[in-house]
Design a protein around this motif. Structure first.
Motif, PDB file in Angstrom:
ATOM      1  N   UNK A  78       0.823  -1.206   0.000  1.00  0.00           N
ATOM      2  CA  UNK A  78       0.000   0.000   0.000  1.00  0.00           C
ATOM      3  C   UNK A  78       0.858   1.258   0.000  1.00  0.00           C
ATOM      4  N   UNK A  79       2.005   1.209   0.667  1.00  0.00           N
ATOM      5  CA  UNK A  79       2.910   2.359   0.717  1.00  0.00           C
ATOM      6  C   UNK A  79       4.296   1.880   1.098  1.00  0.00           C
ATOM      7  N   UNK A  80       5.308   2.567   0.589  1.00  0.00           N
ATOM      8  CA  UNK A  80       6.705   2.230   0.884  1.00  0.00           C
ATOM      9  C   UNK A  80       7.472   3.523   1.164  1.00  0.00           C
ATOM     10  N   UNK A  81       8.558   3.398   1.907  1.00  0.00           N
ATOM     11  CA  UNK A  81       9.441   4.530   2.140  1.00  0.00           C
ATOM     12  C   UNK A  81      10.842   4.020   2.412  1.00  0.00           C
ATOM     13  N   UNK A 174      21.620  -5.424  -2.993  1.00  0.00           N
ATOM     14  CA  UNK A 174      21.904  -4.275  -2.120  1.00  0.00           C
ATOM     15  C   UNK A 174      21.592  -2.957  -2.816  1.00  0.00           C
ATOM     16  N   UNK A 175      21.680  -1.877  -2.062  1.00  0.00           N
ATOM     17  CA  UNK A 175      21.422  -0.553  -2.625  1.00  0.00           C
ATOM     18  C   UNK A 175      22.669  -0.038  -3.315  1.00  0.00           C
ATOM     19  N   UNK A 176      22.555   0.240  -4.625  1.00  0.00           N
ATOM     20  CA  UNK A 176      23.650   0.805  -5.389  1.00  0.00           C
ATOM     21  C   UNK A 176      23.490   2.313  -5.599  1.00  0.00           C
ATOM     22  N   UNK A 177      22.251   2.793  -5.544  1.00  0.00           N
ATOM     23  CA  UNK A 177      21.962   4.183  -5.897  1.00  0.00           C
ATOM     24  C   UNK A 177      22.498   5.162  -4.858  1.00  0.00           C
ATOM     25  N   UNK A 178      23.203   6.171  -5.338  1.00  0.00           N
ATOM     26  CA  UNK A 178      23.644   7.241  -4.449  1.00  0.00           C
ATOM     27  C   UNK A 178      22.501   8.207  -4.145  1.00  0.00           C
ATOM     28  N   UNK A 179      21.718   8.521  -5.165  1.00  0.00           N
ATOM     29  CA  UNK A 179      20.623   9.483  -5.019  1.00  0.00           C
ATOM     30  C   UNK A 179      19.414   8.786  -4.394  1.00  0.00           C
ATOM     31  N   UNK A 180      18.962   9.205  -3.216  1.00  0.00           N
ATOM     32  CA  UNK A 180      17.821   8.545  -2.577  1.00  0.00           C
ATOM     33  C   UNK A 180      16.536   8.665  -3.382  1.00  0.00           C
ATOM     34  N   UNK A 181      16.421   9.700  -4.215  1.00  0.00           N
ATOM     35  CA  UNK A 181      15.219   9.836  -5.038  1.00  0.00           C
ATOM     36  C   UNK A 181      15.148   8.714  -6.075  1.00  0.00           C
ATOM     37  N   UNK A 182      16.296   8.376  -6.651  1.00  0.00           N
ATOM     38  CA  UNK A 182      16.310   7.263  -7.607  1.00  0.00           C
ATOM     39  C   UNK A 182      15.992   5.951  -6.909  1.00  0.00           C
ATOM     40  N   UNK A 183      16.563   5.782  -5.721  1.00  0.00           N
ATOM     41  CA  UNK A 183      16.334   4.530  -5.011  1.00  0.00           C
ATOM     42  C   UNK A 183      14.870   4.386  -4.629  1.00  0.00           C
ATOM     43  N   UNK A 184      14.251   5.477  -4.147  1.00  0.00           N
ATOM     44  CA  UNK A 184      12.826   5.430  -3.802  1.00  0.00           C
ATOM     45  C   UNK A 184      11.976   5.203  -5.047  1.00  0.00           C
ATOM     46  N   UNK A 185      12.421   5.745  -6.185  1.00  0.00           N
ATOM     47  CA  UNK A 185      11.697   5.514  -7.437  1.00  0.00           C
ATOM     48  C   UNK A 185      11.696   4.033  -7.787  1.00  0.00           C
ATOM     49  N   UNK A 186      12.856   3.379  -7.671  1.00  0.00           N
ATOM     50  CA  UNK A 186      12.922   1.947  -7.958  1.00  0.00           C
ATOM     51  C   UNK A 186      12.077   1.150  -6.957  1.00  0.00           C
ATOM     52  N   UNK A 187      12.070   1.577  -5.702  1.00  0.00           N
ATOM     53  CA  UNK A 187      11.261   0.881  -4.704  1.00  0.00           C
ATOM     54  C   UNK A 187       9.772   1.048  -5.008  1.00  0.00           C
ATOM     55  N   UNK A 188       9.369   2.263  -5.396  1.00  0.00           N
ATOM     56  CA  UNK A 188       7.970   2.485  -5.763  1.00  0.00           C
ATOM     57  C   UNK A 188       7.576   1.698  -6.992  1.00  0.00           C
ATOM     58  N   UNK A 189       8.475   1.601  -7.967  1.00  0.00           N
ATOM     59  CA  UNK A 189       8.193   0.809  -9.162  1.00  0.00           C
ATOM     60  C   UNK A 189       8.054  -0.665  -8.811  1.00  0.00           C
ATOM     61  N   UNK A 190       8.906  -1.152  -7.905  1.00  0.00           N
ATOM     62  CA  UNK A 190       8.812  -2.550  -7.484  1.00  0.00           C
ATOM     63  C   UNK A 190       7.474  -2.818  -6.787  1.00  0.00           C
ATOM     64  N   UNK A 191       7.017  -1.877  -5.960  1.00  0.00           N
ATOM     65  CA  UNK A 191       5.718  -2.037  -5.301  1.00  0.00           C
ATOM     66  C   UNK A 191       4.599  -2.094  -6.336  1.00  0.00           C
ATOM     67  N   UNK A 192       4.686  -1.239  -7.357  1.00  0.00           N
ATOM     68  CA  UNK A 192       3.684  -1.259  -8.418  1.00  0.00           C
ATOM     69  C   UNK A 192       3.721  -2.584  -9.185  1.00  0.00           C
ATOM     70  N   UNK A 193       4.918  -3.107  -9.429  1.00  0.00           N
ATOM     71  CA  UNK A 193       5.031  -4.392 -10.124  1.00  0.00           C
ATOM     72  C   UNK A 193       4.418  -5.525  -9.315  1.00  0.00           C
TER      73      UNK A 193
END
Length: 204
Positions: A78-81, A174-193
């Motif tokens: 339902x939500x991720x952070x 593991x987390x490779x992304x330096x930018x937290x916005x990119x990492x949260x974007x990938x996490x949100x995309x995974x939740x949508x998938x």
């Protein structure tokens, strides 16, 4: 080109909107049960520094981040952070509830608030029980110092399973992304998938 597109779509809020659309489709298909929700956090090692990383208490102090997740009764995200690895799970309880979108899909008011919330002992604070009750949510939180086997795990296990699904995506663990916005974007995309796979598997 790909990174610019990711940046632009992230700034435009594409991933939360996509997630909300899929949740609405699940609700229309009667595949979403928001009455019972479960919440949990999970550590992930961060190979590069920057924001939203910190010494992990379960990783010998190595740099890490933490996923925070709330799911419906079936384990649907339902939500991720994302926070630094040393943030306590309970600090994200109320912010995560606030992040649940207004879920449409049926006639009437959109749903965004569970009736019961299940959580492990990491969320055992009376302050947060009061905050949940003030919102009309019944807390089902395990008590510290009590024996295991309360029965809450029969409902709460779905959030742990979904955590393992999210960890299976290469860009997340593991987390490779330096930018937290990119990492949260990938996490949100995974939740949508996760929502998309549930919708496709159970409606085809």
């Amino acid at each position: 080109m790909c990174w610019r597109r990711l940046r632009d779509w992230t700034e435009a809020g594409v991933w939360p909107r996509l997630h909300a659309i899929l949740l609405a489709e699940l609700r229309t298909a009667d595949l979403l049960d928001i009455d019972d929700a479960a919440i949990d956090g999970s550590h992930v090692r961060a190979l590069k520094g920057r924001a939203h990383t910190g010494p992990s208490p379960v990783g010998r102090g190595r740099s890490g981040s933490k996923h925070h997740l709330i799911t419906d009764r079936y384990g649907t995200p339902l939500a991720v952070s994302v926070t630094s690895g040393n943030r306590h799970d309970v600090t994200q309880l109320m912010p995560l509830l606030d992040t649940i979108p207004r879920i449409r899909g049926l006639v009437g008011r959109p749903r965004y608030r569970p009736r019961r919330l299940f959580a492990d002992r990491g969320y055992d604070y009376d302050k947060y029980r009061r905050l949940l009750r003030a919102r009309g949510i019944t807390p089902r939180i395990a008590r510290k110092g009590t024996a295991h086997g309360s029965g809450l795990g029969k409902t709460r296990w779905v959030v742990e399973r979904t955590m393992s699904w999210l960890s299976g995506y290469r860009r997340l663990s593991p987390r490779y992304e330096r930018d937290p916005r990119n990492y949260l974007a990938f996490l949100g995309l995974a939740a949508a998938l996760c929502c998309y796979k549930r919708l496709i598997c159970l409606t085809t």
